[in-house]
Enzyme design. Structure first.
Site, PDB file in Angstrom:
ATOM      1  CB  CYS A 138      -0.975  -0.034   1.177  1.00  0.00           C
ATOM      2  SG  CYS A 138      -2.351   1.125   0.983  1.00  0.00           S
ATOM      3  CG  HIS A 173      -3.690  -3.426   3.135  1.00  0.00           C
ATOM      4  ND1 HIS A 173      -2.738  -2.989   4.035  1.00  0.00           N
ATOM      5  CD2 HIS A 173      -4.242  -2.311   2.602  1.00  0.00           C
ATOM      6  CE1 HIS A 173      -2.731  -1.669   4.060  1.00  0.00           C
ATOM      7  NE2 HIS A 173      -3.629  -1.232   3.193  1.00  0.00           N
ATOM      8  CD  GLU A 208      -1.490  -5.966   5.407  1.00  0.00           C
ATOM      9  OE1 GLU A 208      -2.186  -4.993   5.767  1.00  0.00           O
ATOM     10  OE2 GLU A 208      -1.053  -6.092   4.242  1.00  0.00           O
TER      11      GLU A 208
END
Length: 228
Positions: free
Chosen positions: A111, A211, A213
């Site tokens: 990001c 994202h 993660e």
């Protein structure tokens, strides 16, 4: 112990356990979990001191998400919707990224991390993406992920990791690449034309606007650790 993966983090006022409104270096724990799951050893890199000097002690680097980059870094005036600008974090991360690129350190930008990479290499940003695409699905609301599919570009390093079919991923960004920096290649877009991933040739250097993660696909973190 697996490869040592440095992850940049926030410096913000936070509340935890018995402590209220306390200055803290913090990071969503999903980053840590993803690195550990991929076989790496995570270490947090707060925007303090001179973190660029740590590059020689790391095996890989993740530039994590966060607030907006100071628009002055790409010659623009602040948009009224630009926010959470932390110039001390800009200074730390731009220096850290420069040292990592010079050293050929395997790198994954997430990001804000993609935006730092693009601006550091001479690119610019759209400061408020809804002004460009006409919708808010890239960032539906505070703390709410969008789930637009991204389509990897065939033949790119990203396509080798994720495949070439559209992939639904968690988005939370209101800014994106405008002018692409020299030396970077676009590796994924959304249907509205937003640049969602870039890479450069040579050492493992990938960055995504979404994202990973926060998603269920661990491939990007696994690829980073394998590159180390």
């Amino acid at each position: 112990m697996g490869p040592v993966i440095g992850i940049t983090c926030y410096a913000e006022t936070a509340s935890f356990t018995v402590w209220q409104d306390t200055r803290a270096a913090l990071l969503p724990y999903t980053y840590v979990e993803q690195v550990v799951r991929a076989g790496g050893q995570p270490v947090l890199l707060p925007p303090a001191g001179e973190p660029a000097g740590l590059v020689r002690r790391l095996d890989g680097l993740v530039l994590a998400g966060g607030g907006d980059i100071d628009p002055a870094r790409y010659g623009a005036r602040p948009h009224e919707r630009s926010g959470y600008v932390r110039r001390f974090r800009d200074e730390a991360e731009f220096a850290l990224l420069g040292a990592a690129l010079d050293a050929g350190l395997p790198f994954l930008g997430v990001c804000r991390g993609l935006q730092v990479l693009n601006v550091a290499l001479g690119g610019s940003l759209h400061q408020h993406l809804p002004d460009v695409v006409g919708h808010t699905e890239h960032c539906p609301g505070p703390g709410v992920f969008g789930h637009l599919p991204v389509t990897p570009v065939p033949g790119t390093g990203l396509a080798k990791v994720l495949g070439e079919e559209p992939v639904p991923v968690p988005h939370y960004h209101h800014q994106s690449v405008d002018r692409l920096a020299p030396g970077l290649t676009v590796t994924a877009t959304t249907e509205d034309g937003t640049i969602e991933a870039v890479e450069s040739s040579g050492a493992f250097t990938m960055a995504v606007q979404w994202h990973p993660e926060a998603g269920e696909d661990h491939a990007l973190f696994e690829a980073l650790v394998q590159a180390c």
